[in-house]
Scaffold this motif. Structure first.
Motif, PDB file in Angstrom:
ATOM      1  N   VAL A  82     -26.471  31.254  14.654  1.00 28.99           N
ATOM      2  CA  VAL A  82     -26.503  31.397  13.209  1.00 28.99           C
ATOM      3  C   VAL A  82     -27.494  30.388  12.651  1.00 28.99           C
ATOM      4  O   VAL A  82     -27.379  29.186  12.931  1.00 28.99           O
ATOM      5  CB  VAL A  82     -25.108  31.150  12.611  1.00 28.99           C
ATOM      6  CG1 VAL A  82     -25.121  31.422  11.107  1.00 28.99           C
ATOM      7  CG2 VAL A  82     -24.065  32.005  13.314  1.00 28.99           C
ATOM      8  N   PHE A 104     -29.526  35.202  15.132  1.00 32.66           N
ATOM      9  CA  PHE A 104     -30.509  35.396  16.211  1.00 32.66           C
ATOM     10  C   PHE A 104     -29.780  35.145  17.513  1.00 32.66           C
ATOM     11  O   PHE A 104     -28.538  35.076  17.527  1.00 32.66           O
ATOM     12  CB  PHE A 104     -31.735  34.484  16.013  1.00 32.66           C
ATOM     13  CG  PHE A 104     -31.420  33.014  16.011  1.00 32.66           C
ATOM     14  CD1 PHE A 104     -31.592  32.261  17.163  1.00 32.66           C
ATOM     15  CD2 PHE A 104     -30.944  32.376  14.867  1.00 32.66           C
ATOM     16  CE1 PHE A 104     -31.304  30.900  17.157  1.00 32.66           C
ATOM     17  CE2 PHE A 104     -30.662  31.026  14.867  1.00 32.66           C
ATOM     18  CZ  PHE A 104     -30.840  30.288  16.017  1.00 32.66           C
ATOM     19  N   GLU A 130     -30.505  20.335  17.603  1.00 30.44           N
ATOM     20  CA  GLU A 130     -29.608  20.811  16.537  1.00 30.44           C
ATOM     21  C   GLU A 130     -28.171  20.726  17.046  1.00 30.44           C
ATOM     22  O   GLU A 130     -27.785  21.482  17.940  1.00 30.44           O
ATOM     23  CB  GLU A 130     -29.910  22.263  16.136  1.00 30.44           C
ATOM     24  CG  GLU A 130     -31.281  22.475  15.505  1.00 30.44           C
ATOM     25  CD  GLU A 130     -31.455  23.874  14.906  1.00 30.44           C
ATOM     26  OE1 GLU A 130     -30.585  24.748  15.137  1.00 30.44           O
ATOM     27  OE2 GLU A 130     -32.463  24.083  14.213  1.00 30.44           O
ATOM     28  N   GLU A 132     -24.363  21.607  17.067  1.00 32.65           N
ATOM     29  CA  GLU A 132     -23.637  22.778  16.560  1.00 32.65           C
ATOM     30  C   GLU A 132     -22.264  22.909  17.213  1.00 32.65           C
ATOM     31  O   GLU A 132     -22.092  22.631  18.399  1.00 32.65           O
ATOM     32  CB  GLU A 132     -24.449  24.065  16.824  1.00 32.65           C
ATOM     33  CG  GLU A 132     -25.862  23.946  16.269  1.00 32.65           C
ATOM     34  CD  GLU A 132     -26.551  25.247  15.949  1.00 32.65           C
ATOM     35  OE1 GLU A 132     -25.931  26.324  16.093  1.00 32.65           O
ATOM     36  OE2 GLU A 132     -27.732  25.167  15.548  1.00 32.65           O
ATOM     37  N   ASP A 161     -28.545  23.386  19.901  1.00 32.24           N
ATOM     38  CA  ASP A 161     -29.450  24.542  19.731  1.00 32.24           C
ATOM     39  C   ASP A 161     -30.881  24.014  19.788  1.00 32.24           C
ATOM     40  O   ASP A 161     -31.558  23.885  18.768  1.00 32.24           O
ATOM     41  CB  ASP A 161     -29.138  25.245  18.407  1.00 32.24           C
ATOM     42  CG  ASP A 161     -30.114  26.369  18.098  1.00 32.24           C
ATOM     43  OD1 ASP A 161     -30.847  26.794  19.008  1.00 32.24           O
ATOM     44  OD2 ASP A 161     -30.144  26.809  16.929  1.00 32.24           O
ATOM     45  N   LYS A 180     -36.273  29.654  20.626  1.00 21.77           N
ATOM     46  CA  LYS A 180     -34.920  29.133  20.807  1.00 21.77           C
ATOM     47  C   LYS A 180     -34.387  29.325  22.216  1.00 21.77           C
ATOM     48  O   LYS A 180     -33.282  28.865  22.511  1.00 21.77           O
ATOM     49  CB  LYS A 180     -33.979  29.852  19.835  1.00 21.77           C
ATOM     50  CG  LYS A 180     -34.286  29.614  18.362  1.00 21.77           C
ATOM     51  CD  LYS A 180     -33.671  28.316  17.879  1.00 21.77           C
ATOM     52  CE  LYS A 180     -33.689  28.209  16.358  1.00 21.77           C
ATOM     53  NZ  LYS A 180     -32.904  27.048  15.905  1.00 21.77           N
ATOM     54  N   GLY A 249     -24.477  27.065  13.695  1.00 22.31           N
ATOM     55  CA  GLY A 249     -25.481  26.521  12.782  1.00 22.31           C
ATOM     56  C   GLY A 249     -25.448  25.001  12.772  1.00 22.31           C
ATOM     57  O   GLY A 249     -24.473  24.391  13.211  1.00 22.31           O
ATOM     58  N   THR A 250     -26.532  24.415  12.271  1.00 17.10           N
ATOM     59  CA  THR A 250     -26.666  22.959  12.354  1.00 17.10           C
ATOM     60  C   THR A 250     -26.711  22.316  10.977  1.00 17.10           C
ATOM     61  O   THR A 250     -27.242  22.898  10.027  1.00 17.10           O
ATOM     62  CB  THR A 250     -27.920  22.579  13.175  1.00 17.10           C
ATOM     63  OG1 THR A 250     -27.773  21.235  13.655  1.00 17.10           O
ATOM     64  CG2 THR A 250     -29.214  22.647  12.333  1.00 17.10           C
TER      65      THR A 250
HETATM   66 ZN    ZN Z   1     -29.252  26.303  15.183  1.00 17.49          ZN
END
Ligand code: ZN
Length: 291
Positions: A82, A104, A130, A132, A161, A180, A249-250
């Motif tokens: 995310v 993604f 990142e 997460e 991430d 990524k 997400g970060t």
């Molecule tokens: Zn991320």
């Protein structure tokens, strides 16, 4: 008793273990009714939980120091990610907070464990970190309603991430996927805390340290789309399966948004710490140096 799940490397391949106060019990060797892999265990968790606790208490401990831990889920069927899920991270990235989750993915070849290094690829000069919260699916499903979503979670772990910004943002069309998913760009660990042990994933302190300096420091209550929303949203499209991993997400503080920017270099040590889970610690090496 707090019991965590881990996957370790045995002569016959990855096997699932329970951790209890630093000792490590091979679950299937002690109790052949239990699966030998983490995905099988999470899939049937409600039927296995009592046996796992019993094995963790009474099973023989593997010799300490001899165990190499792998990612808690070494080969997830899917790694779903995310983007821009903390408001101030969206702001530091120069974009408004999204109205729907930005999704993604990474391939499972990017997954590494707590004993593995992050490998800086020759093809990138801007590799970033990142921190997460990673959600591991237990019971799969499609069209999972928001109010039932947490019942589909098997457990939680820490994730990094890792992102090649020059690929993610600087290539034609913006190559989020490739930027990524370089090999080693999805460290997970150090172990899995099962959903029944962790409770609410929506109020956990999350931080990242680079060589001991705090770079990110937030709380999962700041998520724009919390875990149940993400599961409901993604499962409109995708059948979620046991062992799928969702990186949520970060928070702000990533390297590329700093002035001057900070990117990973060989010799760095990156630590992702999440309250109630633990610390995922990975060193950083250059591609070619024994990799
Ligand atoms: Zn991320």
């Amino acid at each position: 008793v707090i019991v965590r799940l881990a996957t370790y490397e045995s002569e016959s391949g990855p096997r699932v273990a329970a951790l209890r106060n630093g000792s490590c019990v091979d679950l299937n060797r002690y109790d052949p009714n239990l699966p030998d892999d983490v995905i099988g265990l999470l899939q049937g968790w409600t039927g296995f939980a009592d046996r796992v606790r019993h094995a963790a208490l009474h099973g023989p401990s593997l010799p300490p120091g001899s165990v190499k831990f792998l990612a808690p889920v070494p080969k997830p069927p899917k790694v779903i990610c995310v983007g821009l899920n903390y408001k101030d991270h969206a702001a530091e990235s120069g974009v408004p907070p999204p109205e729907e989750p930005v999704i993604f993915c990474k391939f499972s070849t990017a997954v590494r464990g707590p004993a593995d290094p992050i490998v800086l690829p020759r093809a990138s000069r801007e590799v970033d970190y990142e921190a997460e919260l990673a959600v591991v699916i237990g019971r799969g499903g499609r069209h999972i309603p928001r109010d039932q979503a947490l019942a589909h979670v098997g457990g939680y772990t820490c994730a990094n991430d890792v992102s090649a910004r020059d690929w993610q943002l600087g290539k034609p069309g913006k190559q989020w996927l490739l930027g990524k998913t370089f090999d080693s760009f999805a460290p997970l660990g150090p172990h899995l805390v099962t959903a029944d042990e962790l409770g609410d994933p929506g109020q956990l302190a999350i931080r990242l340290r680079l060589n001991g300096a705090v770079m990110q420091d937030s709380n999962t209550r700041e998520l724009i789309f919390p875990v149940p929303d993400l599961i409901a949203y993604v499962s409109q499209v995708i059948t979620l399966e046991a062992g799928d991993v969702i990186l949520t997400g970060t928070p702000p503080g990533v390297g590329f948004a700093r002035k001057p920017p900070v990117f990973l270099k060989p010799g760095d040590l990156v630590e992702v710490e999440i309250e109630g889970i633990g610390v995922l610690r990975n060193s950083v090496v250059a591609e070619g140096a024994g990799t």
